[in-house]
Design an enzyme around this catalytic site. Structure first.
Site, PDB file in Angstrom:
ATOM      1  N   GLY B  94       0.644  -1.140  -0.068  1.00 41.34           N
ATOM      2  CA  GLY B  94       0.328   0.177   0.251  1.00 41.34           C
ATOM      3  C   GLY B  94       1.159   1.219   0.170  1.00 41.34           C
ATOM      4  O   GLY B  94       2.030   1.238  -0.569  1.00 41.34           O
ATOM      5  N   SER B 124       5.636  -5.677  -0.802  1.00 40.57           N
ATOM      6  CA  SER B 124       6.062  -4.025  -1.602  1.00 40.57           C
ATOM      7  C   SER B 124       6.255  -3.209   0.112  1.00 40.57           C
ATOM      8  O   SER B 124       7.763  -3.001   0.230  1.00 40.57           O
ATOM      9  CB  SER B 124       4.723  -3.787  -2.036  1.00 40.57           C
ATOM     10  OG  SER B 124       4.679  -2.762  -2.644  1.00 40.57           O
ATOM     11  N   ALA B 125       4.966  -1.927  -0.274  1.00 40.36           N
ATOM     12  CA  ALA B 125       5.777  -1.486   1.901  1.00 40.36           C
ATOM     13  C   ALA B 125       5.988  -2.498   2.773  1.00 40.36           C
ATOM     14  O   ALA B 125       7.122  -2.148   3.593  1.00 40.36           O
ATOM     15  CB  ALA B 125       4.536  -0.437   1.694  1.00 40.36           C
ATOM     16  N   HIS B 161       8.589  -3.133  -6.980  1.00 38.60           N
ATOM     17  CA  HIS B 161       8.350  -2.942  -8.324  1.00 38.60           C
ATOM     18  C   HIS B 161       9.625  -2.764  -9.256  1.00 38.60           C
ATOM     19  O   HIS B 161       9.365  -1.334  -9.581  1.00 38.60           O
ATOM     20  CB  HIS B 161       7.437  -2.159  -8.467  1.00 38.60           C
ATOM     21  CG  HIS B 161       5.995  -2.477  -6.955  1.00 38.60           C
ATOM     22  ND1 HIS B 161       5.462  -3.482  -7.065  1.00 38.60           N
ATOM     23  CD2 HIS B 161       5.781  -1.834  -6.174  1.00 38.60           C
ATOM     24  CE1 HIS B 161       3.731  -3.681  -6.630  1.00 38.60           C
ATOM     25  NE2 HIS B 161       4.417  -2.659  -5.439  1.00 38.60           N
ATOM     26  N   GLU B 196       9.062  -7.377 -10.478  1.00 34.82           N
ATOM     27  CA  GLU B 196       8.134  -8.128 -10.186  1.00 34.82           C
ATOM     28  C   GLU B 196       7.825  -9.790 -10.143  1.00 34.82           C
ATOM     29  O   GLU B 196       8.556  -9.963 -10.662  1.00 34.82           O
ATOM     30  CB  GLU B 196       6.879  -7.356 -10.863  1.00 34.82           C
ATOM     31  CG  GLU B 196       6.059  -5.363 -11.096  1.00 34.82           C
ATOM     32  CD  GLU B 196       5.805  -4.719 -10.063  1.00 34.82           C
ATOM     33  OE1 GLU B 196       6.064  -5.864  -8.840  1.00 34.82           O
ATOM     34  OE2 GLU B 196       5.382  -4.281  -9.862  1.00 34.82           O
TER      35      GLU B 196
END
Lengths: 241, 241
Positions: B94, B124-125, B161, B196
């Site tokens: 997020g 990710s985060a 990413h 990714e």
């Protein structure tokens, strides 16, 4: 009412090699014959950056008295003592977090807040700094900015280098539009996504988009497309909707 | 030596609709039969996010006891009192600034720092938060994060990413590689750009890249390409070069 502000998405739209060539007229009118204090702290090599911008402006506008503010013995004092009829400010792009940090540390941010009677021009990070906050920058937080609040020369956020989603991309990170929607989960300020080549011009109670199209994001509304030349003065009156 | 950490670029590589389907084996081994405390503060709607991840993990791994940490009466205490043999942590993606702010405010960040004997998984985060700092996030600073320092579960920065430059793009903002070069103008930590589908797995004094390729950025060195399966344990010994 703050003095005029000219806020570019970027100094060089796609295909243009010479910075500001796409906006020579508005920039010439805005700077007039003033001495231009160049604020380059968004980048690492201040002398090189200042020289590059000085050469570029000379190519586009003819002779300009552009000086690197970082070369002044007391940069904040130079701003505090500037004469608005003879001096103005141009804030260059690079990393917005670094720009916020360096100008916070050396007092230039505070001096620019006091002296909102000085005309202001900015590109990319320089446009972010003119907004209420730097929260709609695209940059990486490579240093602690020392705060996200900025100059508030207009009650609207700019997102420079606005990028439309690429339907062919394999990237699974957030699109720019999704990032701005996240901003609106937390904040109410309107955001103008300036595509490359676009700029905002604030003069008194007028706000105008020019140079290229943009996309307007307001909390609780569908995004809308804006044509070059659109009058956005109403955004100065209703900053939070 | 901190407990094992499994750090994904993203829960869903391109073409994959089901989160973590690309990494079912490593994730099953990592979580074991532990209760999974899901840390979802990077997103706005915590219940919806937790439900989505719980459903996804059930599809991929079979029954998993995943619980939203935000539903606990004292989330920080739940972490402080967790049993590493029976409980583990999964931190979702997020907005990294929001994740840092919310977990800083509610004490979960501090509790996770104390309890580095708990296994950690992040996407990710959530991967950004495992690093020494969140400085190599791609996210927009939609809230003041309350600091850029993070958990330091490994002495290396992850850029999730990771995106290669697009030679056809008309975008004039910085490429990801340029942003990481700016990070190295200010900081010495190595950065692994995880494409990714890629993940890092830290187990004791071993660090391994898997799932996909990555790009390694070290200050003062040319970037290098890393194949899936590369042993990066040497980065645990020389964090700043």
């Amino acid at each position: 009412m703050p003095a005029d502000a000219l806020l570019f998405s970027n100094s060089r739209p796609p295909g243009a090699e010479v910075p500001f060539a796409h906006a020579a007229g508005p920039l010439r009118d805005h700077l007039g014959h003033r001495t231009v204090w160049f604020v380059g702290w968004a980048r690492h090599d201040l002398d090189a950056y200042t020289g590059w911008v000085a050469d570029a402006l000379a190519d586009v506008l003819g002779p300009v008295d552009l000086r690197g503010l970082h070369r002044e013995p007391d940069p904040a004092a130079t701003i505090r003592e500037a004469d608005p009829a003879r001096e103005t400010v141009l804030v260059g792009g690079g990393n917005t977090f670094r720009l916020r940090r360096r100008t916070g540390d050396n007092g230039v941010l505070a001096a620019l807040r006091e002296r909102d009677d000085l005309r202001y021009a900015g590109a990319s990070a320089g446009s972010n700094l003119a907004c209420p906050t730097i929260m709609t920058t695209n940059d990486m937080p490579i240093v602690d900015p020392g705060g996200l609040d900025a100059l508030g020369r207009l009650p609207v956020q700019v997102n420079p280098h606005y990028l439309d989603p690429d339907p062919h991309s394999a990237h699974r990170g957030e699109t720019r539009e999704e990032r701005i929607a996240e901003f609106h989960e937390e904040n109410a300020l309107a955001v103008v996504g300036l595509r490359e080549g676009a700029w905002l011009f604030r003069s008194g109670d007028r706000l105008t988009l020019d140079g290229h199209t943009a996309r307007l994001f307001r909390r609780g509304h569908e995004p809308t497309e804006l044509a070059a030349g659109t009058d956005l003065s109403w955004l100065l009156e209703t900053p939070t909707s």
